[in-house]
Design a protein around this motif. Structure first.
Motif, PDB file in Angstrom:
ATOM      1  N   GLY A  40       0.791  -1.222   0.000  1.00  0.00           N
ATOM      2  CA  GLY A  40       0.000   0.000   0.000  1.00  0.00           C
ATOM      3  C   GLY A  40       0.821   1.269   0.000  1.00  0.00           C
ATOM      4  O   GLY A  40       0.283   2.360   0.166  1.00  0.00           O
ATOM      5  N   GLY A  42       2.265   2.665  -2.476  1.00  0.00           N
ATOM      6  CA  GLY A  42       2.034   3.459  -3.688  1.00  0.00           C
ATOM      7  C   GLY A  42       2.915   3.058  -4.852  1.00  0.00           C
ATOM      8  O   GLY A  42       2.974   3.759  -5.861  1.00  0.00           O
ATOM      9  N   GLN A  84       1.977  -6.108 -11.722  1.00  0.00           N
ATOM     10  CA  GLN A  84       2.105  -6.897 -10.498  1.00  0.00           C
ATOM     11  C   GLN A  84       1.442  -8.269 -10.646  1.00  0.00           C
ATOM     12  O   GLN A  84       1.932  -9.256 -10.122  1.00  0.00           O
ATOM     13  CB  GLN A  84       1.478  -6.129  -9.336  1.00  0.00           C
ATOM     14  CG  GLN A  84       1.652  -6.819  -8.000  1.00  0.00           C
ATOM     15  CD  GLN A  84       1.302  -5.896  -6.846  1.00  0.00           C
ATOM     16  OE1 GLN A  84       0.907  -4.754  -7.034  1.00  0.00           O
ATOM     17  NE2 GLN A  84       1.447  -6.387  -5.640  1.00  0.00           N
TER      18      GLN A  84
HETATM   19  N1  LIG Z   1      -8.011   1.773  -8.040  1.00  0.00           N
HETATM   20  C1  LIG Z   1      -7.910   2.081  -6.739  1.00  0.00           C
HETATM   21  N2  LIG Z   1      -8.992   2.479  -6.062  1.00  0.00           N
HETATM   22  C2  LIG Z   1      -8.902   2.823  -4.752  1.00  0.00           C
HETATM   23  N3  LIG Z   1      -7.787   2.782  -4.038  1.00  0.00           N
HETATM   24  C3  LIG Z   1      -6.670   2.390  -4.654  1.00  0.00           C
HETATM   25  C4  LIG Z   1      -6.662   2.021  -6.033  1.00  0.00           C
HETATM   26  N4  LIG Z   1      -5.414   1.668  -6.379  1.00  0.00           N
HETATM   27  C5  LIG Z   1      -4.664   1.813  -5.280  1.00  0.00           C
HETATM   28  N5  LIG Z   1      -5.408   2.247  -4.233  1.00  0.00           N
HETATM   29  C6  LIG Z   1      -4.911   2.554  -2.882  1.00  0.00           C
HETATM   30  O1  LIG Z   1      -3.751   3.318  -3.009  1.00  0.00           O
HETATM   31  C7  LIG Z   1      -2.757   2.891  -2.091  1.00  0.00           C
HETATM   32  C8  LIG Z   1      -1.492   2.489  -2.836  1.00  0.00           C
HETATM   33  O2  LIG Z   1      -1.740   1.335  -3.594  1.00  0.00           O
HETATM   34  P1  LIG Z   1      -0.637   0.634  -4.498  1.00  0.00           P
HETATM   35  O3  LIG Z   1      -1.316  -0.479  -5.222  1.00  0.00           O
HETATM   36  O4  LIG Z   1       0.048   1.659  -5.313  1.00  0.00           O
HETATM   37  O5  LIG Z   1       0.359   0.056  -3.398  1.00  0.00           O
HETATM   38  P2  LIG Z   1       1.623  -0.889  -3.591  1.00  0.00           P
HETATM   39  O6  LIG Z   1       2.784  -0.169  -3.011  1.00  0.00           O
HETATM   40  O7  LIG Z   1       1.743  -1.327  -4.988  1.00  0.00           O
HETATM   41  O8  LIG Z   1       1.253  -2.116  -2.635  1.00  0.00           O
HETATM   42  P3  LIG Z   1       1.565  -3.685  -2.788  1.00  0.00           P
HETATM   43  O9  LIG Z   1       2.935  -3.901  -2.255  1.00  0.00           O
HETATM   44  O10 LIG Z   1       0.550  -4.320  -1.905  1.00  0.00           O
HETATM   45  O11 LIG Z   1       1.408  -4.044  -4.220  1.00  0.00           O
HETATM   46  C9  LIG Z   1      -3.384   1.758  -1.292  1.00  0.00           C
HETATM   47  O12 LIG Z   1      -3.853   2.288  -0.089  1.00  0.00           O
HETATM   48  C10 LIG Z   1      -4.520   1.298  -2.149  1.00  0.00           C
HETATM   49  O13 LIG Z   1      -5.561   0.820  -1.355  1.00  0.00           O
END
Ligand SMILES: Nc1ncnc2c1ncn2[C@@H]1O[C@H](COP(=O)(O)OP(=O)(O)OP(=O)(O)O)[C@@H](O)[C@H]1O
Ligand SMILES: [Mg+2]
Lengths: 332, 242
Positions: A40, A42, A84
């Motif tokens: 989460g 980003g 991913q």
């Molecule tokens: N399409 C979406 N709608 C609502 N919230 C989102 C969406 N995409 C991401 N988020 C939120 O934005 C934040 C960042 O998400 P992101 O997928 O970029 O994290 P990440 O670093 O890739 O995590 P992970 O290691 O779990 O893949 C999270 O809190 C997620 O819930």
């Protein structure tokens, strides 16, 4: 050196959630940036914006010198993306998947086919090439998806957790493919949860949390930034673990980690060898018998936990290391 | 490559991929082929015997309606297919490629026409078996089939749009039934519009399914003598086709 990927002030909100909060990054041509962060943080959102799948609410980004918002199509010509979650078409065979991607990069029929065969060989999928991907294992799908990102030999590659779900052999194989591409001039942005992977592959590591950069540097620089070294000692008798902890507490600059199972105690310190000598003297005086002892740099795991764990107390990234040391010595 | 041929080339690549799917997932094909037979036989015999239209065969009246209904159901495959691709991240994969973005939808809607061509052939054969006849010219009949396909194609685009907004196979499946049942039943597909109660009658008269069904019916020469003439000015296709 020119930056192949550069972003300033990227901000993205999903309703209440701020996924990215003014993220800046710059990846010089022919280098690897490891984007590191807890779930989460980003990471995927950043990759999606840089690969034109998402529009940022604020901020700008250029990939291969082209603005991702103004000219997404031109950017797509120059990038390869492996998301991913493997996005392979289950009805098609591995070969057909790659051929289709080649056609959609407009490589032409001949070249698309040749490239598909080449990549299937490279990713050790030759045997499964003409089978429907429905019967592929998770790791095979992952590899096919990665191959898809390389079809057009793009100068800039985005790999979102590329080795998640791969066995150790495939992981090493992918690392060697990435190194080979980078030595040929390809620029890579990869996200990962594996610190070893960032350590192995990345020229530069950017640690993010809550959509903000909290630390940046080479693996070595990050270790220095977190500060100091670790004394790691294995005791002869597990009963003396508490005694050892008390004896070494005055030297520690952070939480001492003691583990009954391995009879090991890890003490964060600053000051190097003289402090180790001091520690040995104290243990000896206290009658603690040792099996093994050593001084080492913090692992990236420790760096990661320190950085992300301290963010709540120390929002400023730059002085996180110094301030946390001060804070911890007070506690100690 | 200039922009326009590129759209076509990309569309062809996507359509080819979907055609491969038609061949490799026989379950879908079975559904596409069996449903029309079922509709023709069920409606033909269940309602065909119960409803009388003075001086004409109800079964013959009904077939054009079954055609229109079935091609509309066929069009929902577009929505389901796109929702499936969205769920599996395939659309995002396409979006990261330098392809023409409209080709993703154009390829899908184009290949889904194949489903409807197949189901129309099956329905026509089944219809002929249960007593339906083409009473006009062959040319008019082909025109009727073309019109039905064109109609289904346009509904495909509507379904594609819905799938982009609600990218969930399950929701699309249910939502499309909610849209398609009223559209196909509150129309002149199975009963003459004049027999419907007032508010439904107005809906049915404005319903594009009625227009298409009536046009096909007239082109097939299946207008029963007993059916009152459609009111002039309401459905323009009805008057213009004759
Ligand atoms: N399409 C979406 N709608 C609502 N919230 C989102 C969406 N995409 C991401 N988020 C939120 O934005 C934040 C960042 O998400 P992101 O997928 O970029 O994290 P990440 O670093 O890739 O995590 P992970 O290691 O779990 O893949 C999270 O809190 C997620 O819930
Ligand atoms: Mg992610």
């Amino acid at each position: 050196m020119q930056a192949a990927i550069e972003a300033t002030g990227l901000t993205k909100r999903f309703g209440e959630v701020t996924a990215l909060d003014g993220l800046d990054l710059e990846v010089p041509e022919g280098t690897v940036l490891g984007l590191l962060g807890p779930n989460g943080a980003g990471k995927t959102t950043a990759v999606s914006i840089l690969t034109t799948l998402l529009q940022p609410d604020e901020g700008t980004a250029r990939v291969a010198g082209i603005d991702v918002i103004a000219e997404p199509r031109e950017v797509r010509r120059r990038i390869g993306l492996s998301g991913q979650y493997a996005a392979v078409d289950e009805v098609l065979s591995g070969f057909e998947n790659l051929e289709m991607i080649g056609r959609l990069y407009h490589l032409g029929k001949e070249r698309s086919r040749a490239r598909a065969r080449e990549l299937l060989d490279r990713f050790e999928l030759t045997e499964a090439a003409d089978r429907s991907t429905k019967g592929y294992s998770g790791g095979m799908r992952r590899r096919l998806d990665l191959a898809g990102a390389l079809v057009a030999e793009p100068p800039v590659l985005f790999l979102d957790e590329p080795t998640t779900g791969l066995d150790p052999h495939s992981r090493l194989e992918l690392w060697s493919i990435i190194r080979e591409l980078v030595s040929g001039g390809t620029t890579v942005l990869l996200t990962t949860q594996y610190l070893e992977e960032a350590d192995q592959l990345a020229d530069e590591i950017l640690v993010i949390d809550h959509g903000r950069a909290i630390a940046q540097g080479t693996a070595d620089e990050l270790k220095v930034q977190v500060g100091g070294e670790r004394i790691e000692a294995t005791l002869a008798d597990v009963a003396q673990l508490d005694a050892a902890r008390e004896l070494l507490a005055p030297l520690a600059v952070g939480d001492i980690d003691a583990d009954d199972g391995s009879r090991r105690i890890v003490v964060p310190i600053t000051g190097g060898a003289p402090v180790l000598t001091d520690a040995l003297r104290r243990l000896d005086a206290g009658g603690v018998a040792l099996v093994d002892v050593g001084l080492r740099r913090p692992t990236l795991d420790e760096v990661f936990l320190t950085l992300t764990g301290h963010r709540a107390e120390e929002p400023s990234a730059d002085d996180a290391a110094g301030a946390s040391e001060g804070l911890r010595s007070e506690v100690a | 490559m200039s922009a326009v041929p590129q759209v076509f080339a990309d569309t062809a690549v996507i359509a080819k991929r979907n055609v491969i799917k038609i061949r490799r997932v026989p379950e879908v094909l079975m559904f596409v082929l069996v449903t029309p037979i079922m509709f023709v036989v069920l409606f033909g015999y269940v309602f065909g015997n119960a409803i009388q239209i003075a001086g004409s065969s109800y079964r013959e009246f009904l077939i054009a309606g079954v055609f229109a209904q079935t091609v509309m159901f066929g069009a929902t495959f577009t929505g389901v297919g796109i929702a499936e691709d969205m769920e599996k991240g395939i659309i995002n994969r396409f979006r990261s490629l330098p392809m023409s973005s409209s080709a993703v939808l154009a390829g899908r809607t184009a290949s889904d026409v194949i489903y409807n061509v197949l189901s129309i052939i099956v329905m026509a054969c089944t219809g002929l078996l249960v007593g339906w006849r083409i009473r006009g010219s062959l040319w008019d009949a082909l025109l009727a089939f073309g019109l039905l396909l064109l109609f289904a194609y346009s509904i495909s685009w509507v379904m594609a749009y819905i799938a982009l907004i609600i990218p969930s196979v399950e929701v699309i499946n249910n939502a499309s039934f909610m849209v398609i049942f009223p559209l196909t039943f509150v129309a002149n597909t199975f009963v003459p519009v004049e027999d419907l109660p007032e508010p439904l009658q107005t809906f049915a008269e404005w319903n594009p399914v009625s227009t298409v069904t009536q046009a096909a019916r007239e082109l097939f020469g299946n207008i029963p003598p007993g059916t009152p003439n459609p009111r002039p000015g309401r459905c323009s296709t009805q008057s213009s086709t004759r």
